[in-house]
Design an enzyme around this catalytic site. Structure first.
Site, PDB file in Angstrom:
ATOM      1  N   CYS B  55      36.852  57.502  38.534  1.00  7.79           N
ATOM      2  CA  CYS B  55      37.251  57.870  39.895  1.00  7.79           C
ATOM      3  C   CYS B  55      37.267  59.384  39.988  1.00  7.79           C
ATOM      4  CB  CYS B  55      38.650  57.366  40.224  1.00  7.79           C
ATOM      5  SG  CYS B  55      38.778  55.593  40.190  1.00  7.79           S
ATOM      6  N   GLU B  56      36.773  59.898  41.109  1.00 12.26           N
ATOM      7  CA  GLU B  56      36.618  61.352  41.259  1.00 12.26           C
ATOM      8  C   GLU B  56      37.942  62.106  41.150  1.00 12.26           C
ATOM      9  OE1 GLU B  56      34.826  61.249  45.113  1.00 12.26           O
ATOM     10  OE2 GLU B  56      36.722  61.533  46.165  1.00 12.26           O
ATOM     11  N   ASN B  57      39.049  61.417  41.454  1.00 11.15           N
ATOM     12  CA  ASN B  57      40.354  62.091  41.384  1.00 11.15           C
ATOM     13  C   ASN B  57      40.953  62.056  39.990  1.00 11.15           C
ATOM     14  OD1 ASN B  57      40.627  59.262  42.019  1.00 11.15           O
ATOM     15  ND2 ASN B  57      42.790  59.604  42.344  1.00 11.15           N
TER      16      ASN B  57
END
Lengths: 230, 221
Positions: B55-57
């Site tokens: 996940c990009e976060n």
């Protein structure tokens, strides 16, 4: 003795000047230094340039800062979150400037600032609307755009644990932009959920070494994301 | 999503489209799933298979949604939904997360799209609306940096306009990066000559698919 703890949010937010570039950690509400944002509202600085992944939701925190007209420009990747009504209204009325940046480029520009890298080339956004007007160059057959480091005057960071030297850890996805923003500003201000005795944090687990931190304020159990309305 | 039966074929539902993508992801791949239909892919992969979702976060090793009484408010995905961490999972900051994405470390990025062009151009971030701010998030990084980019989307818009086009009319996300497209009607590869049909739903013909596609189709069937 080094002691970066201060006693209040007001003390932590002293010296913020009008026109400052303010880096604010958080992705959505997770990892957002809410008490420091409220402190910035109280402080009253104006004409601010906000660097944050989003553009505030609801009527509180960053959205409140926007509503009060304190922010001149937002540099972010995604101002379209549901509930981002204050920003969208200001934008529609032409009352705020937006610099839209791909999220990875935003992160890298901040990291570059912290690492003393003035600018860099990346293929992200090359040939698109967000690459328009930027210097381009081919590397290994790939078109790249020149991106500049994004320096902050002040960074507002939320940590999970901090000691008096400013060593920090984060919690889960609350880490997000916080460690890189801590490196990229002239003044880095931290709110932390927990305080630790010097030496109590495992040196192998410290994510932000104290050199990047200037002031810390302890907000016990502050702003657990679940307690926020979205 | 309505499952409209037209003629003698039945288009795939979005969850069937996600399941079809899932069958092509081998064990061991590191994969980022975009917001929308791509995110459904994780639910269609057996947890027995070690496919690692990023996940990009800042999550490597995202697990399924938590039970309602086991929500961890600090653990969200890129769509800001509550998720879990798999055994072996880890957290990182945003620059490291995007180093995974932009540095060519992801085996696969699965994205939704408005349009894909026959040269592999993708348009998936900007609508043509006026006076609302645009948002890009990680779309351009994900469409540019992964080892391969697959798109999963409906074959046409709701009013029947083709999404597989000669040249994109929506603002571009990345140039020439899409390798494969999964639609509710077919699977197509992007090859030097253009779109190559490698699979169609039962009852579909290449002629009928071509009628729903602006760009010229080549058949590998």
């Amino acid at each position: 003795m080094i002691n970066k703890f201060v006693n209040s949010v007001a003390e932590a937010m002293a010296d913020v000047r009008d026109g400052a570039v303010v880096l604010v950690g958080g992705f959505g509400e997770v990892g957002q230094p809410r008490a420091l944002i409220d402190g910035l509202i109280e402080h009253g600085a104006r004409e601010l340039i906000l660097v944050h992944n989003n553009a505030g939701v609801g009527q509180f925190g960053l959205a409140r800062l926007l509503e009060l007209g304190r922010i001149r420009k937002v540099i972010c990747s995604f101002p379209r979150s549901s509930g981002s009504v204050v920003f969208q209204q200001l934008y529609k009325e032409g009352k705020i400037e937006l610099e839209l940046v791909p999220q990875g480029t935003l992160a890298e520009r901040i990291r570059a600032a912290g690492a003393g890298v003035t600018a860099f080339y990346t293929p992200t956004a090359a040939g698109t609307k967000l690459g328009e007007g930027k210097e381009t160059r081919q590397f290994n057959g790939k078109l790249c755009v020149l991106e500049h480091a994004l320096y902050g005057d002040i960074a507002l960071v939320e940590a999970w644990c901090a000691d008096r030297w400013g060593n920090l850890t984060y919690k889960e996805t609350g880490r997000n932009f916080n460690p890189i923003m801590a490196t990229a500003a002239k003044l880095t201000v931290v709110q932390t959920h927990h305080t630790m005795q010097l030496g109590a944090l495992d040196p192998e687990s410290i994510i932000t070494p104290g050199i990047f931190v200037d002031r810390i304020v302890h907000i016990p159990n502050g702003n657990a994301p679940s307690s926020w309305s979205t | 999503m309505p499952e409209c039966v037209s003629g003698d074929f039945k288009p795939l539902s979005i969850s069937e489209m996600a399941a079809r993508v899932a069958t092509d992801i081998p064990e061991g791949w590191y994969v980022n799933l975009g917001i929308g239909i791509p995110m459904l892919v994780s639910e269609r992969l057996s947890s027995q298979r070690e496919v690692v979702f990023q996940c990009e976060n800042g999550i490597l090793g995202m697990g399924p949604s938590p039970a309602p009484d086991a929500i961890d408010p600090w653990l969200i995905n890129a769509a800001k939904q509550h998720v879990t961490l798999r055994v072996g999972g880890s957290f990182c900051h945003h620059a490291d997360s995007f180093a995974m994405i932009r540095g060519g470390h992801l085996d696969l990025s699965v994205l939704g799209a408005f349009e894909v062009a026959e040269n592999g151009d993708i348009a998936n971030w900007a609508t043509l609306e006026k006076d609302t701010p645009l948002g890009v998030g990680g779309a351009m990084d994900l469409a540019t940096g992964a080892k391969r980019v697959w798109v999963v989307m409906e074959h046409t818009t709701k009013d029947g306009r083709p999404r597989l086009v000669r040249r994109c009319t929506y603002p571009l996300t990345a140039l020439g990066t899409v390798k494969r497209i999964y639609t509710n009607l077919a699977v197509l590869d992007v090859a030097p000559q253009g779109f190559v049909v490698t699979e169609m739903i039962p009852g579909m013909t290449v002629e009928s698919l071509q009628a729903r596609t602006e760009a010229k189709l080549f058949s590998a069937l």
